[in-house]
Design a protein around this motif. Structure first.
Motif, mmCIF file in Angstrom:
data_model
loop_
_atom_site.group_PDB
_atom_site.id
_atom_site.type_symbol
_atom_site.label_atom_id
_atom_site.label_comp_id
_atom_site.label_asym_id
_atom_site.label_seq_id
_atom_site.Cartn_x
_atom_site.Cartn_y
_atom_site.Cartn_z
ATOM 1 N N VAL A 156 -49.182 43.573 -3.636
ATOM 2 C CA VAL A 156 -48.273 44.481 -3.438
ATOM 3 C C VAL A 156 -48.593 45.258 -4.761
ATOM 4 C CG1 VAL A 156 -46.256 46.288 -2.884
ATOM 5 C CG2 VAL A 156 -47.032 44.046 -1.805
ATOM 6 N N VAL A 157 -48.821 46.724 -4.579
ATOM 7 C CA VAL A 157 -49.347 47.656 -6.231
ATOM 8 C C VAL A 157 -48.604 48.510 -5.664
ATOM 9 C CG1 VAL A 157 -51.529 46.786 -6.763
ATOM 10 C CG2 VAL A 157 -51.259 48.832 -5.101
ATOM 11 N N ASP A 158 -47.496 49.369 -5.165
ATOM 12 C CA ASP A 158 -47.250 50.397 -4.437
ATOM 13 C C ASP A 158 -46.807 50.326 -3.138
ATOM 14 O OD1 ASP A 158 -46.030 52.067 -6.149
ATOM 15 O OD2 ASP A 158 -47.245 53.598 -5.464
ATOM 16 N N TRP A 170 -41.625 52.433 5.439
ATOM 17 C CA TRP A 170 -42.173 52.130 4.481
ATOM 18 C C TRP A 170 -43.759 52.036 4.445
ATOM 19 C CZ3 TRP A 170 -39.936 50.774 0.658
ATOM 20 C CH2 TRP A 170 -38.644 50.414 0.776
ATOM 21 N N HIS A 171 -44.753 52.726 3.137
ATOM 22 C CA HIS A 171 -45.859 52.893 3.060
ATOM 23 C C HIS A 171 -46.707 51.416 1.570
ATOM 24 C CE1 HIS A 171 -49.359 54.938 0.718
ATOM 25 N NE2 HIS A 171 -49.796 54.703 1.448
ATOM 26 N N VAL A 172 -46.879 50.449 2.299
ATOM 27 C CA VAL A 172 -47.235 49.691 1.496
ATOM 28 C C VAL A 172 -48.896 49.705 0.655
ATOM 29 C CG1 VAL A 172 -47.397 47.292 0.378
ATOM 30 C CG2 VAL A 172 -45.439 48.128 2.296
ATOM 31 N N CYS A 173 -49.114 49.586 -0.961
ATOM 32 C CA CYS A 173 -50.627 49.892 -1.096
ATOM 33 C C CYS A 173 -50.696 48.470 -1.796
ATOM 34 C CB CYS A 173 -50.286 50.935 -2.526
ATOM 35 S SG CYS A 173 -49.971 52.690 -1.797
ATOM 36 N N PHE A 174 -52.062 48.082 -0.980
ATOM 37 C CA PHE A 174 -52.605 46.855 -2.032
ATOM 38 C C PHE A 174 -53.837 47.813 -2.517
ATOM 39 C CE2 PHE A 174 -50.973 46.376 2.465
ATOM 40 C CZ PHE A 174 -50.400 45.208 2.769
ATOM 41 N N LEU A 209 -57.984 52.364 3.631
ATOM 42 C CA LEU A 209 -58.228 51.328 4.884
ATOM 43 C C LEU A 209 -57.064 50.879 4.977
ATOM 44 C CD1 LEU A 209 -60.502 49.565 6.583
ATOM 45 C CD2 LEU A 209 -59.944 47.989 4.666
ATOM 46 N N TYR A 210 -56.789 50.909 6.727
ATOM 47 C CA TYR A 210 -54.944 50.618 7.037
ATOM 48 C C TYR A 210 -55.193 49.315 7.755
ATOM 49 C CZ TYR A 210 -52.028 49.466 10.268
ATOM 50 O OH TYR A 210 -50.396 49.544 10.972
ATOM 51 N N ILE A 211 -54.138 47.957 6.719
ATOM 52 C CA ILE A 211 -54.835 47.049 7.154
ATOM 53 C C ILE A 211 -53.421 46.840 8.497
ATOM 54 C CG2 ILE A 211 -54.382 44.762 6.746
ATOM 55 C CD1 ILE A 211 -57.692 45.968 5.496
#
Length: 459
Positions: A156-158, A170-174, A209-211
């Motif tokens: 998780v980067v952000d 929640w918007h979780v960035c990889f 790209l949504y995961i």
């Protein structure tokens, strides 16, 4: 962490921020009116009023800026002008500007100069979170990566918060532009908002790209289970790809695989080889580092069928134990404990996993080949053996392994004897003895003959 307010259009986005602002002010005791037009054509996004203790009502006029760029001095001075006009009518009028994406340096400098006068407040996204928590308690940000870790190995980067239609997400960035969206309680988003969010996020951020992490986890677990079944069927015997596929499809009702999935599983196992005639076998044992072999197996979804193979058990031997001793900075295992240690390692994946990775809580007190102090060498040996034993007990109490221990290994029961001696200054040592007998048994047919752990009733 940033706060994103989304809308179907720019106007809708502004309306969403106004709605959020109104909700925050209502929680603070204000009566709120949105989109009020004052004399002279002054348009105010939100107007709030609260009964003052002395001297009449307190008025608050709010400007909500939801656009993607920083607010400028032109925006700031226009709002100060609006505030000045309202203060001429009511000196108890204050101003609130919410700049969702922040303000430029000139605005921040101006606000710093007049902030102490306490008649105007500037809130950016960083300040907004505290106000959001006042109306809707969000799960602490630090818990988000822990939850993600249950479903994905991605870093998780952000993490950011999305507000839309009175709901928070929640918007979780990889890495590499991958991301996911979760509800405020970290459950999956399954409503119609998901497609809208994906489009808005990908158009306004670097995410591409949504995961679906829970769906991805299911796919990962499926691939891992297939690899484990392939290993369990090929470690002791040579089989063709077709035979492996046919066998796997008969292992569990409702679980079917294709040749392609089995081939993918085979290709991911570095310890198997496919010959030109299509037969699958284990590579030359001389080419196998068995510490890495067991790390590979136990890192994956380990099938009890793998643990039951002769290959798995036979290579947990004195040679492997010697490697483990070196890995743990040459920890000493008394000769009388070697056989019992090997038995536990063969029958406990937790004990084996603990042993094949350096245990820093122990090795940090050791030099390259011995304890830092000779008198604690025996203590380290007992510490290691105790952890191995605890690993076995943990696994025996694991319901997922009950059938394996009962039906495959025929370990129907265990006894645990605990002798505790407590020393307290000035008093005779207190001795506490505890005995527990655990056994495994099958429930009736109405419970599908499930194997379960039970505690023996004392005679």
């Amino acid at each position: 962490m940033k706060i994103f307010v989304y809308g179907k259009t720019n106007d809708d986005k502004g309306s969403q921020l106004e709605a959020l602002t109104a909700a925050i002010l209502k929680s603070m005791g204000y009566s709120v009116v949105r989109n009020e037009v004052k004399s002279g054509g002054n348009e105010l996004d939100v107007v709030a009023t609260k009964r003052g203790a002395i001297g009449g009502d307190v008025n608050l006029i709010c400007e909500c800026k939801s656009r993607n760029d920083l607010i400028s001095m032109n925006d700031w001075l226009k709002f100060i002008g609006k505030l000045h006009l309202e203060q001429r009518k009511n000196q108890m009028t204050h101003g609130l500007m919410i700049a969702l994406n922040g303000a430029n340096g000139n605005v921040l400098g101006s606000y710093k100069d007049i902030k102490s006068d306490n008649y105007i407040t500037l809130i950016t996204d960083e300040d907004l979170l505290a106000h959001i928590n006042a109306i809707h308690q969000m799960i602490p940000e630090k818990q988000v990566p822990k939850m993600i870790g249950q479903y994905s190995r991605k870093d998780v980067v952000d993490t950011n918060i999305i507000y839309y239609e009175n709901c928070f997400y929640w918007h979780v960035c990889f890495p590499n532009g991958e991301y996911t969206i979760l509800k405020d309680d970290l459950s999956n988003v399954v409503d119609d908002n998901l497609d809208s969010f994906k489009g808005l996020i990908e158009s306004q951020t670097e995410a591409r790209l949504y995961i679906d992490i829970k769906e991805e986890q299911e796919a990962i677990q499926r691939r891992s289970f297939i690899r484990s079944l392939v290993l369990s069927y090929t470690l002791d015997e040579v089989h063709t790809l077709d035979e492996i596929t046919e066998w796997i499809n008969g292992v569990r009702d409702g679980f079917t695989v294709s040749d392609a999935e089995v081939k993918e599983g085979l290709d991911a196992i570095p310890y198997l080889n496919i010959a030109e005639d299509g037969k699958v076998s284990v590579i030359d044992e001389n080419d196998i580092d068995f510490i890495e072999f067991y790390r590979f197996i136990l890192h994956d979804t380990v099938s009890t069928k793998v643990m039951a193979t002769s290959f798995y058990k036979n290579h947990i031997n004195e040679t492997l134990l010697a490697r483990i001793q070196i890995l743990q900075k040459n920890i000493q295992i008394p000769e009388g404990n070697v056989d019992e240690c090997l038995f536990l390692l063969k029958h406990s994946p937790t004990a084996l996993s603990y042993s094949i990775h350096e245990y820093r809580d122990l090795t940090r007190y050791r030099s390259k080949d011995k304890a830092l102090f000779p008198n604690i060498e025996k203590a380290h040996s007992e510490w290691y053996l105790d952890n191995v034993m605890r690993g076995f007990i943990t696994d025996y109490n694991n319901g997922a392994l009950s059938e394996y221990y009962l039906d495959t290994e025929k370990i129907a029961s265990i006894e645990i004897h605990t002798n505790l001696k407590i020393f307290k200054d000035g008093l005779t040592p207190k001795e506490i003895h505890h005995f527990k007998a655990e056994c495994l048994g099958h429930l009736g047919e109405e419970y599908n003959n499930q194997a379960v752990l039970m505690v023996k009733i004392p005679e």
